[in-house]
Design a protein around this motif. Structure first.
Motif, PDB file in Angstrom:
ATOM      1  N   SER A   1      -2.608   8.416 -22.820  1.00  0.00           N
ATOM      2  CA  SER A   1      -1.376   8.726 -22.162  1.00  0.00           C
ATOM      3  C   SER A   1      -1.605  10.318 -21.638  1.00  0.00           C
ATOM      4  O   SER A   1      -0.704  10.878 -21.202  1.00  0.00           O
ATOM      5  N   GLY A   2      -2.940  10.836 -21.704  1.00  0.00           N
ATOM      6  CA  GLY A   2      -3.171  12.219 -21.272  1.00  0.00           C
ATOM      7  C   GLY A   2      -2.724  13.156 -22.286  1.00  0.00           C
ATOM      8  O   GLY A   2      -2.886  14.566 -21.928  1.00  0.00           O
ATOM      9  N   LYS A   3      -2.740  12.916 -23.554  1.00  0.00           N
ATOM     10  CA  LYS A   3      -2.095  14.155 -24.543  1.00  0.00           C
ATOM     11  C   LYS A   3      -3.580  14.555 -25.169  1.00  0.00           C
ATOM     12  O   LYS A   3      -4.412  13.591 -25.208  1.00  0.00           O
ATOM     13  N   HIS A   4      -3.631  15.921 -25.206  1.00  0.00           N
ATOM     14  CA  HIS A   4      -4.928  16.279 -25.698  1.00  0.00           C
ATOM     15  C   HIS A   4      -4.956  15.822 -27.538  1.00  0.00           C
ATOM     16  O   HIS A   4      -3.843  15.903 -28.267  1.00  0.00           O
ATOM     17  N   ILE A   5      -5.907  15.317 -27.786  1.00  0.00           N
ATOM     18  CA  ILE A   5      -6.058  14.639 -29.009  1.00  0.00           C
ATOM     19  C   ILE A   5      -6.402  15.960 -30.183  1.00  0.00           C
ATOM     20  O   ILE A   5      -7.443  16.826 -30.060  1.00  0.00           O
ATOM     21  N   MET A   6      -5.666  15.895 -31.158  1.00  0.00           N
ATOM     22  CA  MET A   6      -5.664  17.032 -32.119  1.00  0.00           C
ATOM     23  C   MET A   6      -7.073  16.919 -32.923  1.00  0.00           C
ATOM     24  O   MET A   6      -7.655  15.788 -33.128  1.00  0.00           O
ATOM     25  N   GLU A   7      -7.482  17.866 -33.568  1.00  0.00           N
ATOM     26  CA  GLU A   7      -8.771  18.226 -34.364  1.00  0.00           C
ATOM     27  C   GLU A   7      -8.140  18.702 -35.519  1.00  0.00           C
ATOM     28  O   GLU A   7      -7.535  19.203 -35.881  1.00  0.00           O
ATOM     29  N   PHE A   8      -9.249  18.120 -36.525  1.00  0.00           N
ATOM     30  CA  PHE A   8      -8.850  18.558 -38.011  1.00  0.00           C
ATOM     31  C   PHE A   8     -10.252  19.000 -38.684  1.00  0.00           C
ATOM     32  O   PHE A   8     -11.312  18.456 -38.557  1.00  0.00           O
ATOM     33  N   TYR A   9     -10.176  20.054 -39.604  1.00  0.00           N
ATOM     34  CA  TYR A   9     -11.384  20.516 -40.171  1.00  0.00           C
ATOM     35  C   TYR A   9     -11.037  20.656 -41.646  1.00  0.00           C
ATOM     36  O   TYR A   9     -10.110  21.285 -42.316  1.00  0.00           O
ATOM     37  N   HIS A  10     -12.096  19.838 -42.545  1.00  0.00           N
ATOM     38  CA  HIS A  10     -11.851  19.769 -43.784  1.00  0.00           C
ATOM     39  C   HIS A  10     -12.298  21.073 -44.364  1.00  0.00           C
ATOM     40  O   HIS A  10     -13.339  21.745 -44.008  1.00  0.00           O
ATOM     41  N   PRO A  11     -11.577  21.554 -45.399  1.00  0.00           N
ATOM     42  CA  PRO A  11     -11.853  23.004 -46.081  1.00  0.00           C
ATOM     43  C   PRO A  11     -13.121  22.987 -46.955  1.00  0.00           C
ATOM     44  O   PRO A  11     -13.403  24.210 -47.087  1.00  0.00           O
ATOM     45  N   LEU A  12     -13.513  22.041 -47.246  1.00  0.00           N
ATOM     46  CA  LEU A  12     -14.846  22.052 -48.005  1.00  0.00           C
ATOM     47  C   LEU A  12     -16.074  22.401 -47.258  1.00  0.00           C
ATOM     48  O   LEU A  12     -17.238  22.560 -47.671  1.00  0.00           O
ATOM     49  N   GLU A  13     -15.805  22.155 -45.745  1.00  0.00           N
ATOM     50  CA  GLU A  13     -16.925  22.014 -45.051  1.00  0.00           C
ATOM     51  C   GLU A  13     -16.986  23.369 -44.203  1.00  0.00           C
ATOM     52  O   GLU A  13     -15.881  24.152 -43.836  1.00  0.00           O
ATOM     53  N   ARG A  14     -18.046  24.005 -43.802  1.00  0.00           N
ATOM     54  CA  ARG A  14     -18.260  25.035 -43.023  1.00  0.00           C
ATOM     55  C   ARG A  14     -18.758  24.897 -41.573  1.00  0.00           C
ATOM     56  O   ARG A  14     -19.628  24.316 -41.368  1.00  0.00           O
ATOM     57  N   PHE A  15     -17.895  25.567 -40.717  1.00  0.00           N
ATOM     58  CA  PHE A  15     -18.161  25.164 -39.187  1.00  0.00           C
ATOM     59  C   PHE A  15     -18.605  26.493 -38.402  1.00  0.00           C
ATOM     60  O   PHE A  15     -17.858  27.596 -38.939  1.00  0.00           O
ATOM     61  N   GLU A  16     -19.361  26.472 -37.478  1.00  0.00           N
ATOM     62  CA  GLU A  16     -19.813  27.635 -36.741  1.00  0.00           C
ATOM     63  C   GLU A  16     -18.565  28.116 -35.957  1.00  0.00           C
ATOM     64  O   GLU A  16     -18.433  29.177 -35.673  1.00  0.00           O
TER      65      GLU A  16
END
Length: 326
Positions: free
Chosen positions: A155-170
């Motif tokens: 439908s053209g909506k931006h897909i939301m993202e989720f970051y698990h708190p036990l993981e570390r991301f750059e």
């Protein structure tokens, strides 16, 4: 030379063979016609029986499919709801065509049209779009040329993202900055990933009153399965904080009941079973206290969403749907 008696007998003698032949042909014709009529009657009766059985079987399957679809939305699909459904049955196969919607504040907006097929014939391929997620994406590819539109749904909506708190991301998504580029008369939704797990009551107290709390992201993950990847909204599970009428609710029992209902089925590649085993921790029962919230989806007007910017418990924020307020 024939005698007078012979001549007289020949004069009045009738040849019965043509009459017999015509009688036999007539009898055969009647027999064939009777066989055709009986066959047609059998075909008509069998057709009505098949159509009746086909309709009954597809009706049972479509109801089960629809209920299963609604149950899936009870544990997945953040801030998305099943809208109007149209059931179309054919011969051995059928389809459920349905619209999907979501809430931005108190306003419902359409989120696309979708199809679920079903059949009682095992050899016919039965699509499972909603469960494998493929039908949700506008485009799913690793091609760099199309990477800019790969993060949008159909439908053209931006897909939301989720970051698990036990993981570390750059890098963590921080779309609060994007709110400055959106008109204050717009409504929007955002996914918020937390710094650690919280209880349901803690989360309710953490979110400002002027912001609509739409969905709770429940920690359903075995720590051994975490692999440092960002999850999109079609790969996370949790509970809806508001019902289909837009009213606030406590969904924890519905969430638990849905998982227990499907835990022994093969629905959705055993996802229900995996969630049950993780949340119950081998105790054979899921309790409300077992539900740890590691993120939410919120919505509201741009001004209200900006009040979340400095909240220390928010590790990442991703913008989702945006629509006009009126």
């Amino acid at each position: 030379m024939k005698s007078d008696d012979e001549k007289l007998r020949e004069l009045f003698e009738v040849d019965e063979r043509p009459i017999l032949s015509r009688t036999i042909r007539k009898a055969k014709t009647l027999s064939i016609m009777r066989s055709i009529i009986i066959s047609l009657m059998i075909i008509v009766v069998a057709g009505f029986v098949f159509l009746g059985s086909n309709s009954t079987a597809l009706n049972i399957i479509s109801n089960r499919k629809k209920n299963s679809l609604i149950d899936w939305y009870n544990i997945a699909m953040p801030n998305a709801y099943v809208g109007y459904c149209q059931v179309n049955d054919g011969i051995t196969v059928g389809e459920i065509n349905y619209s999907r919607f979501r809430f931005l504040g108190s306003k419902p907006i359409k989120d696309g049209d979708f199809t679920e097929s079903y059949t009682y014939v095992p050899l016919i391929n039965n699509k499972e779009e909603i469960y494998n997620g493929i039908d949700n994406y506008l485009l799913k590819t690793k091609d760099e040329l199309t990477k800019k539109i790969a993060g949008y749904n159909k439908s053209g909506k931006h897909i939301m993202e989720f970051y698990h708190p036990l993981e570390r991301f750059e890098n963590y998504s921080n779309d609060f900055e994007k709110l400055n580029e959106i008109d204050n008369n717009k409504l929007a939704e955002m996914s918020l990933s937390f710094d650690k797990p919280y209880s349901l009551e803690e989360v309710k107290a953490m979110i400002p009153k002027e912001v609509t709390l739409n969905w709770y992201w429940v920690d359903t993950y075995d720590p051994k399965e975490l692999n440092y990847r960002v999850l999109d909204e079609y790969r996370v599970y949790g509970m809806k904080a508001i019902d289909r009428d837009g009213e606030a609710s406590d969904p924890s029992q519905k969430f638990i009941d849905t998982i227990v209902k499907h835990k022994n089925s093969e629905d959705n590649n055993h996802i229900y079973e995996k969630i049950y085993n993780t949340l119950s921790g081998g105790n054979g029962e899921i309790k409300k206290d077992d539900l740890k919230i590691i993120g939410v989806v919120v919505s509201g007007d741009v001004k209200s969403l900006k009040t979340l910017k400095e909240k220390e418990f928010i590790k990442a924020a991703t913008l989702g749907a945006v629509a006009d307020k009126y």
